[in-house]
Design a protein around this motif. Sequence first.
Motif, mmCIF file in Angstrom:
data_model
loop_
_atom_site.group_PDB
_atom_site.id
_atom_site.type_symbol
_atom_site.label_atom_id
_atom_site.label_comp_id
_atom_site.label_asym_id
_atom_site.label_seq_id
_atom_site.Cartn_x
_atom_site.Cartn_y
_atom_site.Cartn_z
ATOM 1 N N GLU A 142 0.827 -1.208 0.000
ATOM 2 C CA GLU A 142 0.000 0.000 0.000
ATOM 3 C C GLU A 142 0.866 1.266 0.000
ATOM 4 O OE1 GLU A 142 -4.072 -1.378 2.359
ATOM 5 O OE2 GLU A 142 -2.561 -0.152 3.376
ATOM 6 N N TYR A 144 0.434 5.649 0.564
ATOM 7 C CA TYR A 144 -0.477 6.577 1.244
ATOM 8 C C TYR A 144 -0.243 8.004 0.743
ATOM 9 C CZ TYR A 144 -0.479 2.445 4.156
ATOM 10 O OH TYR A 144 -0.546 1.140 4.582
ATOM 11 N N MET A 146 -1.117 11.736 1.336
ATOM 12 C CA MET A 146 -1.598 12.518 2.473
ATOM 13 C C MET A 146 -0.973 13.918 2.478
ATOM 14 S SD MET A 146 0.647 10.815 5.578
ATOM 15 C CE MET A 146 0.013 9.163 5.369
ATOM 16 N N ALA A 171 -5.772 10.002 4.725
ATOM 17 C CA ALA A 171 -4.964 9.633 3.569
ATOM 18 C C ALA A 171 -5.806 8.861 2.572
ATOM 19 C CB ALA A 171 -3.763 8.791 4.003
ATOM 20 N N ASN A 172 -5.357 8.880 1.321
ATOM 21 C CA ASN A 172 -5.913 7.995 0.300
ATOM 22 C C ASN A 172 -5.013 6.769 0.196
ATOM 23 O OD1 ASN A 172 -8.005 9.718 -0.237
ATOM 24 N ND2 ASN A 172 -7.179 10.489 -2.164
ATOM 25 N N VAL A 173 -5.606 5.598 0.176
ATOM 26 C CA VAL A 173 -4.860 4.347 0.150
ATOM 27 C C VAL A 173 -4.721 3.872 -1.301
ATOM 28 C CG1 VAL A 173 -4.782 1.953 0.920
ATOM 29 C CG2 VAL A 173 -5.693 3.731 2.440
ATOM 30 N N ASN A 189 -6.579 3.646 -6.432
ATOM 31 C CA ASN A 189 -6.861 4.453 -5.247
ATOM 32 C C ASN A 189 -8.155 3.927 -4.629
ATOM 33 O OD1 ASN A 189 -7.385 6.398 -3.317
ATOM 34 N ND2 ASN A 189 -7.833 8.034 -4.780
ATOM 35 N N TYR A 192 -10.492 6.970 0.768
ATOM 36 C CA TYR A 192 -10.068 7.744 1.942
ATOM 37 C C TYR A 192 -10.191 6.939 3.231
ATOM 38 C CZ TYR A 192 -10.452 11.077 5.774
ATOM 39 O OH TYR A 192 -10.302 11.727 6.968
ATOM 40 N N ARG A 195 -7.080 9.539 9.745
ATOM 41 C CA ARG A 195 -5.702 9.424 10.219
ATOM 42 C C ARG A 195 -5.481 8.190 11.108
ATOM 43 N NH1 ARG A 195 -1.657 13.114 10.524
ATOM 44 N NH2 ARG A 195 -3.094 14.762 9.833
ATOM 45 N N ILE A 198 -4.987 4.732 9.071
ATOM 46 C CA ILE A 198 -4.030 4.617 7.969
ATOM 47 C C ILE A 198 -3.306 3.273 8.006
ATOM 48 C CG2 ILE A 198 -1.871 5.545 7.029
ATOM 49 C CD1 ILE A 198 -2.820 8.321 7.748
ATOM 50 N N TRP A 237 5.224 8.435 2.351
ATOM 51 C CA TRP A 237 4.315 9.577 2.433
ATOM 52 C C TRP A 237 4.331 10.270 1.078
ATOM 53 C CZ3 TRP A 237 5.472 12.353 7.756
ATOM 54 C CH2 TRP A 237 5.111 11.487 8.805
#
Length: 307
Positions: A142, A144, A146, A171-173, A189, A192, A195, A198, A237
């Motif tokens: 994954e 993230y 953010m 964050a979007n995964v 994607n 969402y 936090r 995540i 990140w």
Amino acid sequence: MFLFRMASLKSVLAVSTRMLSTLKKQTNVIYTKRTLFLPRPPLFSRANGKFIHFQRQSSSTAEKAEKGEETFLKWFLLLIPATTFGLGTWQVKRRQWKLQLIDDLTRLTNAEPIPLPSDPLALNSLEYRRVRVRGRFDHSQELYVMPRSPVDPEKEAREAGRLSSSGETGANVITPFHCTDLGITILVNRGYVPRQKIRPETRMKGQVEGEVEVVGVVRLTETRKPFVPNNDVQRNWWHYRDLEAMSRITGAEPIFIDAGFESTIPGGPIGGQTRVTLRNEHMQYIITWYGLCAATSYMWYAKFMKI
């Protein structure tokens, strides 16, 4: 925003008034200097037995020059309302173009999904197009993106491109997805997460296993915008969508889709996070420019035409 526009209008009116006053003073100064420093002809001169009054002739010439300068000033200042009228008309055309563009985008994002092309180059003309893929997620890799706030699709369509925030961040995964029918791995994607969700171990129920079908919207790579931090690959990140770097890290093809809201799994990421980035503030500009045109036209009329 309306108060800001009114303040701008008042400032332009003030500047226009100062311009009129300054140009009038300069005209008087030029006339005064000319009358002071030019050599004075004799009051009378005799020609053919008659006396000619030169002072009256000189005054008449000065009056004609001053009248000519005022005429030039009159038509020169008319450029202000003419220019603002042109800018307002240009914004009307820009608004029509933007509304058509938004309509086309809305039609694309709501169209019947098509099979995903396997060639990344074929996707360059398909951004925001809905596609369908079938395969398996690889949750072990994954990524993230953010910080991100959840997208409200209706609000996004209504306030396209405006800087706004719901106050909630997360964050979007981004998860690699192996397409069994195409034999390639792409990036999806999934949506969402707040936090506190995540880390994958905090949302194990949402880590869907097995073969699934995903319908999503094609997205292309992004260029880093000013003031956006660089992606921190080591800490995983990501601040913007760099498909080349993401593909290099995960081994996937540089193909990226935003999963639709219907792909949401209870306890997992919330799909439908396609963020539309088309600004449509042309109506405010139209009101501003036409308002300035009306105000400066009235000032010009009151100064030069009103008796």
